[in-house]
Enzyme design. Structure first.
Site, PDB file in Angstrom:
ATOM      1  CB  SER A  70      -0.855  -0.049   1.275  1.00  0.00           C
ATOM      2  OG  SER A  70      -1.165   1.228   1.753  1.00  0.00           O
ATOM      3  CE1 TYR A 112      -4.873  -1.596   4.744  1.00  0.00           C
ATOM      4  CE2 TYR A 112      -3.705   0.420   4.156  1.00  0.00           C
ATOM      5  CZ  TYR A 112      -4.333  -0.754   3.772  1.00  0.00           C
ATOM      6  OH  TYR A 112      -4.419  -1.092   2.440  1.00  0.00           O
TER       7      TYR A 112
HETATM    8  P1  NDP Z   1     -11.924  -5.594  -0.351  1.00  0.00           P
HETATM    9  O1  NDP Z   1     -12.484  -5.254   0.989  1.00  0.00           O
HETATM   10  O2  NDP Z   1     -12.721  -5.294  -1.559  1.00  0.00           O
HETATM   11  O3  NDP Z   1     -11.506  -7.139  -0.386  1.00  0.00           O
HETATM   12  C1  NDP Z   1     -10.790  -7.679   0.678  1.00  0.00           C
HETATM   13  C2  NDP Z   1     -10.586  -9.150   0.444  1.00  0.00           C
HETATM   14  O4  NDP Z   1      -9.833  -9.671   1.545  1.00  0.00           O
HETATM   15  C3  NDP Z   1     -11.883  -9.928   0.360  1.00  0.00           C
HETATM   16  O5  NDP Z   1     -11.788 -10.892  -0.642  1.00  0.00           O
HETATM   17  C4  NDP Z   1     -11.982 -10.565   1.734  1.00  0.00           C
HETATM   18  O6  NDP Z   1     -12.613 -11.840   1.662  1.00  0.00           O
HETATM   19  C5  NDP Z   1     -10.515 -10.781   2.066  1.00  0.00           C
HETATM   20  N1  NDP Z   1     -10.321 -10.922   3.507  1.00  0.00           N
HETATM   21  C6  NDP Z   1     -10.510  -9.990   4.471  1.00  0.00           C
HETATM   22  N2  NDP Z   1     -10.249 -10.513   5.683  1.00  0.00           N
HETATM   23  C7  NDP Z   1      -9.906 -11.813   5.472  1.00  0.00           C
HETATM   24  C8  NDP Z   1      -9.533 -12.881   6.314  1.00  0.00           C
HETATM   25  N3  NDP Z   1      -9.470 -12.733   7.658  1.00  0.00           N
HETATM   26  N4  NDP Z   1      -9.233 -14.059   5.765  1.00  0.00           N
HETATM   27  C9  NDP Z   1      -9.287 -14.234   4.435  1.00  0.00           C
HETATM   28  N5  NDP Z   1      -9.644 -13.266   3.556  1.00  0.00           N
HETATM   29  C10 NDP Z   1      -9.952 -12.067   4.089  1.00  0.00           C
HETATM   30  O7  NDP Z   1     -10.515  -4.838  -0.398  1.00  0.00           O
HETATM   31  P2  NDP Z   1      -9.542  -4.420  -1.614  1.00  0.00           P
HETATM   32  O8  NDP Z   1      -9.788  -5.253  -2.782  1.00  0.00           O
HETATM   33  O9  NDP Z   1      -9.599  -2.951  -1.725  1.00  0.00           O
HETATM   34  O10 NDP Z   1      -8.128  -4.761  -0.960  1.00  0.00           O
HETATM   35  C11 NDP Z   1      -7.340  -5.871  -1.332  1.00  0.00           C
HETATM   36  C12 NDP Z   1      -5.933  -5.640  -0.851  1.00  0.00           C
HETATM   37  O11 NDP Z   1      -5.412  -4.471  -1.468  1.00  0.00           O
HETATM   38  C13 NDP Z   1      -5.818  -5.410   0.660  1.00  0.00           C
HETATM   39  O12 NDP Z   1      -4.646  -6.031   1.151  1.00  0.00           O
HETATM   40  C14 NDP Z   1      -5.686  -3.887   0.764  1.00  0.00           C
HETATM   41  O13 NDP Z   1      -5.004  -3.508   1.933  1.00  0.00           O
HETATM   42  C15 NDP Z   1      -4.879  -3.593  -0.493  1.00  0.00           C
HETATM   43  N6  NDP Z   1      -4.971  -2.209  -0.944  1.00  0.00           N
HETATM   44  C16 NDP Z   1      -6.167  -1.691  -1.383  1.00  0.00           C
HETATM   45  C17 NDP Z   1      -6.209  -0.388  -1.842  1.00  0.00           C
HETATM   46  C18 NDP Z   1      -7.453   0.244  -2.373  1.00  0.00           C
HETATM   47  O14 NDP Z   1      -7.408   1.436  -2.742  1.00  0.00           O
HETATM   48  N7  NDP Z   1      -8.572  -0.461  -2.464  1.00  0.00           N
HETATM   49  C19 NDP Z   1      -5.004   0.473  -1.833  1.00  0.00           C
HETATM   50  C20 NDP Z   1      -3.818  -0.187  -1.349  1.00  0.00           C
HETATM   51  C21 NDP Z   1      -3.817  -1.475  -0.923  1.00  0.00           C
HETATM   52  P3  NDP Z   1     -13.939 -12.233   2.498  1.00  0.00           P
HETATM   53  O15 NDP Z   1     -14.377 -11.044   3.283  1.00  0.00           O
HETATM   54  O16 NDP Z   1     -14.914 -12.625   1.420  1.00  0.00           O
HETATM   55  O17 NDP Z   1     -13.484 -13.386   3.331  1.00  0.00           O
END
Ligand code: NDP
Length: 276
Positions: free
Chosen positions: A167, A180
Site C-alpha cells: 500500500s 493499517y
Molecule cells: P476488499 O475489501 O474489496 O476485499 C478484501 C478481500 O480480503 C476480500 O476478498 C476478503 O474476503 C478478504 N479478507 C478480508 N479478511 C480476510 C480474512 N481474515 N481471511 C481471508 N480473507 C480475508 O478490499 P480491496 O480489494 O480494496 O483490498 C485488497 C488488498 O489491497 C488489501 O490487502 C488492501 O489492503 C490492499 N490495498 C487496497 C487499496 C485500495 O485502494 N482499495 C489500496 C492499497 C492497498 P472475504 O471477506 O470474502 O473473506
C-alpha cells in the site's frame, strides 16, 4: 553502438522481427503455472485472480466463505482455466495451511502466491483499541507471512513467486491509519527479508502497492466528495485507479518477465508516491 556481451544467451534480445512477438508473449505468459490468490472474493483480489487466469494460470482462489468466490470462479472459467475455490481465514493459521495444501493437491503444485487479503479501519490513534490493532495486523501482516511460509514450504522444491499486496502506507505515514500503515510497512519489510532469505530456494518475493482504488475497503472514503477532490489533486495522472490497471503489473511480477526482480515494491498509483 553494439555491446558484444549484451543479451548473450537471451534469445529474446536478438533481432528477429518475424518471431520476436511470440517470444515476448512467452516471457509474460503464465501458461502451465499454478497460482493462489487470497482475498479473491471481490475487489483487487478478484481482478488479480482473473488477470492471472487470462495470462494462462490455473487458479486457486481463497476467501473466508466458499460461496463468496462463485463470481470470481465463473470469470476464471470463462478464460478456460481450471479454478479451485478454497476457504481460508488468514487470521487462523490452521486454515491457511489446509487451504494451501488443498490448492496444491488440486492443481498439482503451486508456483505463485498472491497475498492480497486485507482489512482497514481508520481511527484516531488516541482511540485505537487492542482488538482493532490485532484484527488489522493479524490479517494484513501475520496472515500474509504464514501464507507465504506455507507456500514456500512447497515451492522450495521447484521455485516460485510470492507477490504481497502492499500500500502507499508501506512507504508514507498516513494519519489515522496507524495499525493499517504498520501492517503494510511490516509487509514490505517481510517482502525484502524473505526475498533475500528465499532467493537461494528459487523463490522470488515482491510487493505491489496500489494507489487509490474504489472497492468495499475504501468505499466510505469515496462517499465524501471533498475527500475525492483532495485525493485527485495528489494523483499526477489525475484519475483514481481502475482494477484492471493492476493486472499488467501483477502479471509482470508473477511471470518470467521479472525473473531477475526480487525484493522490490512496485507502486501502481498514477504517480502518487513520486509526487508526495
Ligand atoms: P476488499 O475489501 O474489496 O476485499 C478484501 C478481500 O480480503 C476480500 O476478498 C476478503 O474476503 C478478504 N479478507 C478480508 N479478511 C480476510 C480474512 N481474515 N481471511 C481471508 N480473507 C480475508 O478490499 P480491496 O480489494 O480494496 O483490498 C485488497 C488488498 O489491497 C488489501 O490487502 C488492501 O489492503 C490492499 N490495498 C487496497 C487499496 C485500495 O485502494 N482499495 C489500496 C492499497 C492497498 P472475504 O471477506 O470474502 O473473506
Amino acid at each position: 553502438m553494439d555491446c558484444p556481451n549484451f543479451g548473450q544467451g537471451l534469445a529474446i534480445t536478438r533481432r528477429n522481427p518475424e518471431n520476436s512477438l511470440p517470444m515476448i508473449d512467452k516471457l509474460f505468459s503464465l501458461e502451465g503455472k499454478r497460482a493462489l490468490v487470497t482475498g479473491a472474493s471481490r475487489g483487487i483480489g478478484r481482478a488479480l485472480a482473473v488477470g492471472l487466469a487470462a495470462a494462462g494460470a490455473d487458479m486457486a482462489i481463497a476467501a473466508r466463505r466458499l460461496d463468496s468466490l462463485e463470481e470470481t470462479a465463473e470469470a476464471i472459467r470463462a478464460h478456460g482455466r481450471k479454478v479451485v475455490p478454497v476457504a481460508m481465514d488468514v487470521t487462523q493459521i490452521a486454515t491457511i495451511r489446509a487451504a494451501v495444501a488443498t490448492a496444491a493437491v488440486s492443481l498439482g503444485g503451486l508456483d505463485i502466491l498472491v497475498n492480497n487479503a486485507g482489512v482497514e479501519q481508520v481511527s484516531p490513534s488516541l482511540d485505537v483499541e487492542e482488538a482493532l490493532w490485532d484484527r488489522i495486523v493479524d490479517t494484513n501482516l501475520k496472515g500474509a507471512f504464514f501464507a507465504a511460509q506455507s507456500a514456500a514450504r512447497l515451492m522450495k522444491r521447484t521455485g516460485g513467486v510470492i507477490l504481497n499486496i502492499a500500500s502507499l502506507t508501506s512507504e508514507r505515514g498516513i494519519p489515522t491509519a496507524v495499525p493499517y500503515g504498520s501492517s503494510k510497512t511490516g509487509l514490505l519489510g517481510a517482502t525484502r527479508a524473505l526475498a533475500a532469505e528465499w532467493a537461494p530456494l528459487g523463490i522470488r518475493v515482491n510487493a505491489l502497492a496500489p494507489g487509490y482504488f474504489r472497492t468495499d475497503l475504501t468505499e466510505a472514503f469515496y462517499q465524501n466528495e471533498d475527500w475525492q477532490k483532495a485525493m485527485l489533486g495528489k494523483i499526477p495522472l489525475q484519475r483514481f485507479g481502475e482494477l484492471d490497471d493492476l493486472v499488467g503489473a501483477s502479471i509482470f511480477l508473477c511471470s518470467d518477465a521479472s525473473r531477475y526482480v526480487t525484493g522490490v515494491c512496485l507502486p501502481v498509483d498514477g504517480g502518487t508516491l513520486a509526487a508526495l
